[in-house]
Scaffold this active site. Structure first.
Site, short mmCIF file in Angstrom:
data_model
loop_
_atom_site.label_atom_id
_atom_site.label_comp_id
_atom_site.label_asym_id
_atom_site.label_seq_id
_atom_site.Cartn_x
_atom_site.Cartn_y
_atom_site.Cartn_z
N SER A 1 0.87 -1.18 0.00
CA SER A 1 0.00 0.00 0.00
C SER A 1 0.91 1.22 0.00
CB SER A 1 -0.85 0.01 1.28
OG SER A 1 -1.38 1.30 1.53
N TYR B 1 -1.72 -0.61 10.26
CA TYR B 1 -1.63 -0.91 8.82
C TYR B 1 -0.34 -0.40 8.17
CZ TYR B 1 -3.65 -1.33 4.06
OH TYR B 1 -3.90 -1.63 2.75
N LYS C 1 2.33 -2.84 6.39
CA LYS C 1 2.63 -2.77 4.96
C LYS C 1 4.09 -2.41 4.70
CE LYS C 1 -1.35 -3.93 3.12
NZ LYS C 1 -1.50 -5.24 2.47
P1 NAD Z 1 -11.08 -6.58 0.51
O1 NAD Z 1 -11.46 -6.50 1.96
O2 NAD Z 1 -12.15 -6.35 -0.50
O3 NAD Z 1 -10.41 -7.97 0.20
C1 NAD Z 1 -9.54 -8.62 1.08
C2 NAD Z 1 -9.83 -10.10 1.01
O4 NAD Z 1 -8.92 -10.78 1.90
C3 NAD Z 1 -11.25 -10.45 1.47
O5 NAD Z 1 -11.87 -11.28 0.50
C4 NAD Z 1 -11.04 -11.18 2.79
O6 NAD Z 1 -12.03 -12.16 3.05
C5 NAD Z 1 -9.67 -11.81 2.57
N1 NAD Z 1 -9.00 -12.16 3.81
C6 NAD Z 1 -8.93 -11.41 4.95
N2 NAD Z 1 -8.24 -12.09 5.91
C7 NAD Z 1 -7.86 -13.27 5.34
C8 NAD Z 1 -7.14 -14.39 5.83
N3 NAD Z 1 -6.69 -14.43 7.09
N4 NAD Z 1 -6.93 -15.43 5.00
C9 NAD Z 1 -7.41 -15.40 3.71
N5 NAD Z 1 -8.12 -14.38 3.21
C10 NAD Z 1 -8.34 -13.33 4.02
O7 NAD Z 1 -9.89 -5.54 0.35
P2 NAD Z 1 -9.13 -5.00 -0.95
O8 NAD Z 1 -9.30 -3.55 -0.93
O9 NAD Z 1 -9.49 -5.77 -2.16
O10 NAD Z 1 -7.62 -5.30 -0.50
C11 NAD Z 1 -6.78 -6.21 -1.18
C12 NAD Z 1 -5.31 -5.87 -0.83
O11 NAD Z 1 -5.01 -4.57 -1.34
C13 NAD Z 1 -5.03 -5.82 0.67
O12 NAD Z 1 -3.76 -6.34 0.93
C14 NAD Z 1 -5.06 -4.33 0.96
O13 NAD Z 1 -4.30 -4.01 2.11
C15 NAD Z 1 -4.45 -3.78 -0.30
N6 NAD Z 1 -4.78 -2.38 -0.58
C16 NAD Z 1 -6.04 -1.97 -0.80
C17 NAD Z 1 -6.31 -0.64 -1.07
C18 NAD Z 1 -7.68 -0.11 -1.32
O14 NAD Z 1 -7.83 1.12 -1.33
N7 NAD Z 1 -8.70 -0.93 -1.51
C19 NAD Z 1 -5.26 0.29 -1.12
C20 NAD Z 1 -3.96 -0.16 -0.88
C21 NAD Z 1 -3.73 -1.50 -0.63
#
Ligand code: NAD
Length: 248
Positions: free
Chosen positions: A132, A145, A149
């Site tokens: 992130s 977080y 990260k």
């Molecule tokens: P999201 O919550 O939609 O998806 C995350 C998924 O991970 C979910 O399906 C959840 O069930 C699964 N999960 C959580 N804990 C778990 C575990 N212990 N074992 C297996 N699966 C598990 O979130 P997202 O926004 O799609 O995030 C995806 C990645 O991108 C993450 O690593 C997040 O930190 C990163 N990210 C997201 C954003 C954003 O703005 N959405 C920005 C920067 C980074």
């Protein structure tokens, strides 16, 4: 050669979009998640995928998922550590459990999956960790977080130097303001949406598809010499601090 991809956190948001892009590029895809209902639903609709219910924080659960994946598709060639959580709150007020859970899923889960993957990549491979922009800059009320990260970023570099000699690349992708997944509720607020998209030099929020495209770009043959890199996919927002402080 059939390309295979093991994607964690694939039932929702960015992970789902990564799995979809891989299917479109003819990869065989193992979709890992703890959200069993959603996992079942999405794998039913995406051909060339299998559902791998597993918790990335549990080594036995991860090993079982890789066993199932290998039986179906052979050794993994690309592994995407995408599963992640965020627990918003001020560090002084949060229960310690929020800190522990955030480190556990984002950082330790990434390590557990990368370790299991590398042991099975006899012919080499590629591990991509989704970090992130909070690996570069902290954020308001972001709790553990940013610490988690930035840990993933440094873990990526450590893996890159340890696994490079085995023909395994390890890179990170750092998404910025993404209008999907865990951030969708934030951008449902029109005022936040407007302020944040206005702060991005490219003038818009990112999408889950932007991150999926970056995964495919890094995983392509043309990226074969890229190792230990953090690809920031944020429309330039981490560099825009001085834009927010205009002068005459
Ligand atoms: P999201 O919550 O939609 O998806 C995350 C998924 O991970 C979910 O399906 C959840 O069930 C699964 N999960 C959580 N804990 C778990 C575990 N212990 N074992 C297996 N699966 C598990 O979130 P997202 O926004 O799609 O995030 C995806 C990645 O991108 C993450 O690593 C997040 O930190 C990163 N990210 C997201 C954003 C954003 O703005 N959405 C920005 C920067 C980074």
């Amino acid at each position: 050669m059939t390309r295979t991809m093991f994607v964690t956190g694939a039932a929702n948001g960015i992970g789902y979009e990564i799995a979809k892009a891989a299917v479109d590029a003819q990869y065989k895809v193992g979709m890992v998640d703890t959200d069993l209902t959603k996992l079942e639903e999405v794998t039913r609709h995406l051909s060339g995928t299998i559902a791998l219910p597993a918790d990335v924080t549990k080594p036995v659960s991860v090993a079982d998922a890789f066993d199932r994946f290998t039986q179906e598709f052979g050794a993994p060639t690309t592994v995407i550590n995408n599963a992640g959580i965020v627990r918003f709150g001020m560090l002084l007020d949060q229960p310690v459990e929020d800190f522990v859970d955030t480190i556990s899923v984002n950082l330790i889960g990434t390590y557990i999956v990368a370790r299991e993957a590398a042991r099975r990549m006899a012919e080499g491979g590629h591990i991509i960790n989704i970090t992130s922009i909070n690996s570069i800059t902290p954020g308001p009320g972001a709790g553990a977080y940013p610490a988690a990260k930035s840990g993933v970023k440094q873990l990526t570099r450590q893996l890159a130097i340890e696994l490079g000699p085995k023909g395994i690349r390890c890179n990170a992708i750092s998404p910025g303001f993404i209008d999907a997944g865990m951030s969708a509720p934030i951008y449902a607020d029109q005022k936040v949406r407007q302020t944040r998209s206005g702060a991005v030099p490219l003038g818009r929020l990112g999408t889950a598809a932007d991150i999926a495209a970056a995964v495919m770009y890094l995983d392509a043959e043309a990226g074969a010499y890229v190792n230990g890199h953090e690809l920031v996919v944020d429309g330039g927002v981490v560099h825009s601090l001085l834009n927010q402080l205009p002068r005459d």
